[in-house]
Design a protein around this motif. Structure first.
Motif, PDB file in Angstrom:
ATOM      1  N   THR A 203       0.837  -1.207   0.000  1.00  0.00           N
ATOM      2  CA  THR A 203       0.000   0.000   0.000  1.00  0.00           C
ATOM      3  C   THR A 203       0.868   1.252   0.000  1.00  0.00           C
ATOM      4  OG1 THR A 203      -1.688  -1.213   1.240  1.00  0.00           O
ATOM      5  CG2 THR A 203      -1.829   1.194   1.240  1.00  0.00           C
ATOM      6  N   GLN A 204       1.993   1.212   0.736  1.00  0.00           N
ATOM      7  CA  GLN A 204       2.900   2.364   0.779  1.00  0.00           C
ATOM      8  C   GLN A 204       3.469   2.661  -0.604  1.00  0.00           C
ATOM      9  OE1 GLN A 204       6.045   1.893   3.638  1.00  0.00           O
ATOM     10  NE2 GLN A 204       6.998   3.857   3.161  1.00  0.00           N
ATOM     11  N   ILE A 205       3.873   1.624  -1.344  1.00  0.00           N
ATOM     12  CA  ILE A 205       4.417   1.836  -2.691  1.00  0.00           C
ATOM     13  C   ILE A 205       3.350   2.430  -3.604  1.00  0.00           C
ATOM     14  CG2 ILE A 205       5.439   0.715  -4.710  1.00  0.00           C
ATOM     15  CD1 ILE A 205       6.590  -1.398  -2.838  1.00  0.00           C
ATOM     16  N   ILE A 206       2.121   1.864  -3.542  1.00  0.00           N
ATOM     17  CA  ILE A 206       1.048   2.357  -4.414  1.00  0.00           C
ATOM     18  C   ILE A 206       0.770   3.824  -4.128  1.00  0.00           C
ATOM     19  CG2 ILE A 206      -1.380   2.103  -5.019  1.00  0.00           C
ATOM     20  CD1 ILE A 206      -1.143  -0.861  -4.382  1.00  0.00           C
ATOM     21  N   LEU A 207       0.693   4.208  -2.851  1.00  0.00           N
ATOM     22  CA  LEU A 207       0.410   5.607  -2.504  1.00  0.00           C
ATOM     23  C   LEU A 207       1.561   6.517  -2.913  1.00  0.00           C
ATOM     24  CD1 LEU A 207      -1.295   5.191   0.983  1.00  0.00           C
ATOM     25  CD2 LEU A 207      -2.371   5.648  -1.221  1.00  0.00           C
ATOM     26  N   ASN A 208       2.816   6.044  -2.812  1.00  0.00           N
ATOM     27  CA  ASN A 208       3.955   6.842  -3.288  1.00  0.00           C
ATOM     28  C   ASN A 208       3.815   7.143  -4.780  1.00  0.00           C
ATOM     29  OD1 ASN A 208       5.322   7.174  -0.891  1.00  0.00           O
ATOM     30  ND2 ASN A 208       6.675   5.410  -1.195  1.00  0.00           N
ATOM     31  N   LEU A 209       3.468   6.107  -5.570  1.00  0.00           N
ATOM     32  CA  LEU A 209       3.350   6.298  -7.014  1.00  0.00           C
ATOM     33  C   LEU A 209       2.148   7.189  -7.339  1.00  0.00           C
ATOM     34  CD1 LEU A 209       4.144   2.696  -8.336  1.00  0.00           C
ATOM     35  CD2 LEU A 209       5.697   4.631  -8.055  1.00  0.00           C
ATOM     36  N   ILE A 210       1.036   7.013  -6.614  1.00  0.00           N
ATOM     37  CA  ILE A 210      -0.135   7.868  -6.846  1.00  0.00           C
ATOM     38  C   ILE A 210       0.199   9.311  -6.494  1.00  0.00           C
ATOM     39  CG2 ILE A 210      -2.471   8.366  -6.053  1.00  0.00           C
ATOM     40  CD1 ILE A 210      -2.875   5.362  -5.702  1.00  0.00           C
ATOM     41  N   GLY A 211       0.898   9.518  -5.363  1.00  0.00           N
ATOM     42  CA  GLY A 211       1.264  10.873  -4.970  1.00  0.00           C
ATOM     43  C   GLY A 211       2.166  11.538  -5.996  1.00  0.00           C
ATOM     44  N   ASN A 212       3.146  10.820  -6.529  1.00  0.00           N
ATOM     45  CA  ASN A 212       4.026  11.393  -7.554  1.00  0.00           C
ATOM     46  C   ASN A 212       3.232  11.776  -8.793  1.00  0.00           C
ATOM     47  OD1 ASN A 212       6.387  11.376  -6.163  1.00  0.00           O
ATOM     48  ND2 ASN A 212       7.301   9.660  -7.250  1.00  0.00           N
ATOM     49  N   ALA A 213       2.336  10.856  -9.241  1.00  0.00           N
ATOM     50  CA  ALA A 213       1.549  11.147 -10.436  1.00  0.00           C
ATOM     51  C   ALA A 213       0.679  12.377 -10.230  1.00  0.00           C
ATOM     52  CB  ALA A 213       0.693   9.932 -10.790  1.00  0.00           C
ATOM     53  N   ALA A 214       0.065  12.509  -9.040  1.00  0.00           N
ATOM     54  CA  ALA A 214      -0.802  13.670  -8.776  1.00  0.00           C
ATOM     55  C   ALA A 214       0.002  14.970  -8.686  1.00  0.00           C
ATOM     56  CB  ALA A 214      -1.578  13.428  -7.485  1.00  0.00           C
ATOM     57  N   LYS A 215       1.207  14.906  -8.095  1.00  0.00           N
ATOM     58  CA  LYS A 215       2.006  16.128  -7.928  1.00  0.00           C
ATOM     59  C   LYS A 215       2.505  16.676  -9.257  1.00  0.00           C
ATOM     60  CE  LYS A 215       4.939  14.541  -4.916  1.00  0.00           C
ATOM     61  NZ  LYS A 215       6.089  14.467  -3.977  1.00  0.00           N
ATOM     62  N   TYR A 216       2.961  15.787 -10.124  1.00  0.00           N
ATOM     63  CA  TYR A 216       3.635  16.248 -11.341  1.00  0.00           C
ATOM     64  C   TYR A 216       2.705  16.337 -12.539  1.00  0.00           C
ATOM     65  CZ  TYR A 216       8.035  15.699  -8.860  1.00  0.00           C
ATOM     66  OH  TYR A 216       9.054  15.828  -7.966  1.00  0.00           O
ATOM     67  N   ASN A 217       1.471  15.823 -12.446  1.00  0.00           N
ATOM     68  CA  ASN A 217       0.534  15.887 -13.565  1.00  0.00           C
ATOM     69  C   ASN A 217      -0.274  17.185 -13.448  1.00  0.00           C
ATOM     70  OD1 ASN A 217      -1.108  15.418 -15.714  1.00  0.00           O
ATOM     71  ND2 ASN A 217      -2.183  13.650 -14.818  1.00  0.00           N
ATOM     72  N   ARG A 218       0.347  18.293 -13.863  1.00  0.00           N
ATOM     73  CA  ARG A 218      -0.310  19.597 -13.724  1.00  0.00           C
ATOM     74  C   ARG A 218      -1.058  20.008 -14.989  1.00  0.00           C
ATOM     75  NH1 ARG A 218       4.880  22.831 -11.948  1.00  0.00           N
ATOM     76  NH2 ARG A 218       5.732  21.331 -13.398  1.00  0.00           N
ATOM     77  N   ASP A 219      -0.766  19.343 -16.113  1.00  0.00           N
ATOM     78  CA  ASP A 219      -1.425  19.718 -17.365  1.00  0.00           C
ATOM     79  C   ASP A 219      -2.398  18.643 -17.842  1.00  0.00           C
ATOM     80  OD1 ASP A 219       0.189  21.985 -17.381  1.00  0.00           O
ATOM     81  OD2 ASP A 219       1.800  20.928 -18.453  1.00  0.00           O
ATOM     82  N   GLY A 220      -2.489  17.505 -17.161  1.00  0.00           N
ATOM     83  CA  GLY A 220      -3.340  16.412 -17.623  1.00  0.00           C
ATOM     84  C   GLY A 220      -4.693  16.416 -16.948  1.00  0.00           C
ATOM     85  N   THR A 221      -5.355  15.253 -17.066  1.00  0.00           N
ATOM     86  CA  THR A 221      -6.733  15.173 -16.567  1.00  0.00           C
ATOM     87  C   THR A 221      -6.981  13.985 -15.636  1.00  0.00           C
ATOM     88  OG1 THR A 221      -7.403  13.875 -18.489  1.00  0.00           O
ATOM     89  CG2 THR A 221      -7.603  16.282 -18.652  1.00  0.00           C
ATOM     90  N   PHE A 222      -6.083  12.960 -15.617  1.00  0.00           N
ATOM     91  CA  PHE A 222      -6.419  11.775 -14.835  1.00  0.00           C
ATOM     92  C   PHE A 222      -5.164  11.104 -14.295  1.00  0.00           C
ATOM     93  CE2 PHE A 222      -5.549   9.964 -18.985  1.00  0.00           C
ATOM     94  CZ  PHE A 222      -4.850   8.811 -18.680  1.00  0.00           C
ATOM     95  N   VAL A 223      -5.404  10.254 -13.294  1.00  0.00           N
ATOM     96  CA  VAL A 223      -4.441   9.283 -12.775  1.00  0.00           C
ATOM     97  C   VAL A 223      -5.173   7.949 -12.741  1.00  0.00           C
ATOM     98  CG1 VAL A 223      -3.049   8.539 -10.813  1.00  0.00           C
ATOM     99  CG2 VAL A 223      -3.179  10.976 -11.396  1.00  0.00           C
ATOM    100  N   ARG A 224      -4.521   6.882 -13.250  1.00  0.00           N
ATOM    101  CA  ARG A 224      -5.195   5.590 -13.367  1.00  0.00           C
ATOM    102  C   ARG A 224      -4.388   4.522 -12.621  1.00  0.00           C
ATOM    103  NH1 ARG A 224      -5.198   4.938 -18.665  1.00  0.00           N
ATOM    104  NH2 ARG A 224      -7.214   5.993 -18.917  1.00  0.00           N
TER     105      ARG A 224
END
Length: 657
Positions: free
Chosen positions: A530-551
């Motif tokens: 769960t810690q790894i998944i949340l790390n990857l989700i957090g990175n995707a949310a932080k750096y995806n400033r021009d997109g629309t989704f995280v999957r």
């Protein structure tokens, strides 16, 4: 006294080739023998053909009788059907309809006599008319309104047709009997003539064979015995000098033996010279000690390299046992063990300490090879020794350097662990007082509230950094508190999706989950996954400033399952991708003030994934990025809490990579 009238025919016969002699000696009797065999073969064939004709005649008789019987039974059955209307009477008729055509086909194939063939053609027409008439009677009887007179006329016509069939079949049988008698008479005549011819051929063949034996023994055997004596002399190593006069194959073979004798002596001289050159080459090799041992381990040869490495001169070591090169702690057992291994396996290799003549030690690589002759008898051993002292010193220095590096790594991990623990105490106090101030922040001015927020924000960031440092240090030290067990990855994805929703929502992005269709058993630690998944989700949310989704989703990869986190953000340059999992190396340094982070999330995720026997990686997409980490798949028994048909469900839960 020389008599040319007597010697000339013998010389002429001796000079002829073996092919001509073989033709004279063997071909004529063989031809007579073949003629006899051919006669027997022809007689046997004639008898076989007669037997075939007899069998064919019997088959024709059987099939003609069968045709007549089938048609008679069919007529009786049709008559019973017409009179009673019972379908059971039609069984012989249906049987005739099935079997009469096949019987007629066999007769058509078997009949060869033209007269019988004419009768058969008549029978073919009558048989067809008979079966057609019976079929017509059956068809009319089925309608039920036929007049009795018409039925009697049809049955009478059918009876007459059957009589004609019987007459034709009798004609066929009589003609076949005549043909069979004629063939038997002709075969007996041919067989008698062949027997007489065979007897004459056997007598002529016997006389020819006796003549051939006489010619063979007088013209070839004597000279072959002379050739055998020359071969024995050649085997003893004697040089042959007498050249035969005959010009046939035996004479030419004797001449070749004489030339071969000269060639063998020349090659023996060349071999001795080659062995001398090889001995000189071996003796001059300086980097390898090459010497020979007898079956008991005594030194029988010594080269310059052995003298340079071991310090012994040839005259000092020849005839002594090679155990003199071993130190006292291995001298009593290792030399004999090496020889025994070489005897059993063909060769033996060893590395260890050896002794020079002056008593100094050196590290040697030794190969002992068993030498056997063509019969497999052990003749001795070849021993090759190489001085590996410098290499061993380099290996020992490398081991010491590795130990120093491992010690430095442990010291670093201990330092990080101690420093993190020391920082936690004051940090907890800072966070505690900051939270107390936040409780009463309404009593403070705006600038004070902002300062309190900065204090708590910085404290939480520092606490996250310390926790990541502790995790990395514990993993590197091998003391990570992992509990590897069988997990339901589908359930973990659902939980991580719930926990990651606020993170993604704060970045104004849509959060998608590719939901699993069933249980997905994997091996891992639930908290760390769960810690790894949340790390990857957090990175995707932080750096995806021009997109629309995280999957969030998963993929099958052989015996592994990949958990994937995708986004449609700006992506990562190929040149920077190799730095993704380096601790404290945050990509996009120019944006550090805008995006929070410790630079340890991906490095920690990599360490955690590898500690669970998995892996982690990155893939560039046409738009955006995909991070993944893998876990080993686990098979569940039927009574598992994850479900009875886990394997079947797993195959359809996630797509394949």
């Amino acid at each position: 006294m020389y008599n040319p009238t007597i010697r000339a025919p013998a010389r002429f016969w001796a000079n002829r080739s073996l092919a001509i002699k073989g033709l004279v000696v063997i071909a004529l009797p063989l031809a007579v023998l073949l003629g006899s065999l051919l006669s027997l073969y022809l007689a046997s064939n004639a008898e076989a053909r007669a037997e075939d004709d007899v069998r064919r005649a019997f088959a024709i008789q059987r099939d003609t009788y069968q045709v007549h019987a089938l048609l008679a039974e069919a007529a009786a059955g049709v008559r019973g059907y017409v009179l009673t209307g019972d379908n059971r009477f039609l069984a012989p008729f249906r049987k005739a309809q099935r079997e009469v055509p096949s019987s007629m086909a066999r007769l058509d194939e078997a009949i060869e006599d033209p007269i019988v063939r004419d009768h058969f053609e008549e029978l073919r027409v009558l048989e067809a008319e008979k079966r057609t008439g019976l079929q017509q009677i059956v068809d009319v009887a089925r309608v039920g309104n036929i007049a009795e007179a018409n039925v009697e006329d049809a049955l009478l016509a059918n009876k007459l047709a059957l009589d004609e069939v019987r007459v034709t079949i009798d004609d066929i049988q009589r003609r076949e009997a005549v043909v069979l008698d004629e063939r038997r008479t002709r075969v007996e005549e041919v067989r008698a003539g062949f027997l007489i011819l065979t007897a004459v051929s056997a007598l002529v063949g016997l006389l020819g064979s006796l003549s051939a034996v006489y010619l063979f023994s007088t013209g070839i055997v004597r000279r072959v015995r002379k050739l055998e004596g020359d071969a024995e002399a050649l085997a003893r190593g004697e040089r042959l000098t007498e050249m035969p006069e005959e010009a046939d194959e035996v004479g030419r073979l004797a001449q070749r033996l004489v030339r071969a004798s000269a060639l063998l002596h020349d090659r023996e001289d060349d071999l001795r010279a080659s062995e001398e050159r090889f001995r000189l080459v071996i003796e001059k090799v300086r980097d390898y000690g090459i010497f020979a041992l007898d079956p008991d381990g005594m030194v029988t040869s010594w080269n310059l390299g052995a003298e340079r490495i071991k310090g012994w001169r040839a005259e000092d070591i020849l005839g002594r046992h090679f155990s003199n090169f071993y130190p006292t702690e291995t001298r009593d057992h290792l030399p004999e063990e090496m020889l025994e291994r070489a005897r059993e396996n063909g060769s033996a290799e060893d590395e260890g300490w050896r002794i020079r003549k002056d008593g100094s030690r050196f590290w040697a690589n030794v190969v002992i090879t068993a030498l056997r002759d063509e019969q497999g008898k052990l003749r001795g051993f070849a021993k090759v020794t190489r001085d590996m002292t410098e290499r061993r010193r380099s290996e020992e220095a490398l081991k010491e350097a590795r130990k120093d590096a491992e010690a430095a790594s442990r010291a670093k991990s201990e330092f990080l662990s101690r420093t993190s623990h020391e920082l936690r105490t004051p940090l907890n106090a800072i966070l505690g007082f900051g939270q107390l101030l936040e409780i009463d922040e309404d009593d403070f001015a705006r600038n004070h509230r902002e300062a309190i927020g900065q204090i708590t924000k910085a404290g939480r960031h520092l606490l996250s950094l310390i926790n990541d440092l502790l995790d990395i240090a514990s993993i590197e030290a091998g003391s990570s508190d992992l509990t590897i067990e069988t997990l339901d990855l589908g359930q973990l994805l659902e939980e991580a999706y719930s926990l990651g929703k606020p993170i993604v929502a704060s970045a104004n992005l849509n959060f998608e989950l590719e939901r699993a269709g069933g249980n997905i058993p994997v091996r891992g630690d639930a908290r760390r996954v769960t810690q790894i998944i949340l790390n990857l989700i957090g990175n995707a949310a932080k750096y995806n400033r021009d997109g629309t989704f995280v999957r969030l989703g998963c993929r099958f990869d052989g015996a592994l399952v990949r958990v994937t986190v995708e986004d449609d953000g700006p992506g990562i340059a190929e040149a920077e991708a190799k730095r993704l999992f380096t601790p404290f190396d945050r990509l996009g340094q120019q944006d550090r003030a805008k995006i929070e982070g410790t630079g340890l999330g991906l490095a920690l995720s990599k360490s955690l994934a590898e500690s669970m026997d998995g892996g982690i990686g990155f893939e560039a997409l046409a738009k955006g990025s995909r991070f993944w980490f893998s876990l080993a798949r686990a098979a569940q028994p039927e009574n598992s809490p994850l479900g009875r048909n886990t394997n079947d469900v797993t195959e359809s839960s996630c797509p394949r990579t």
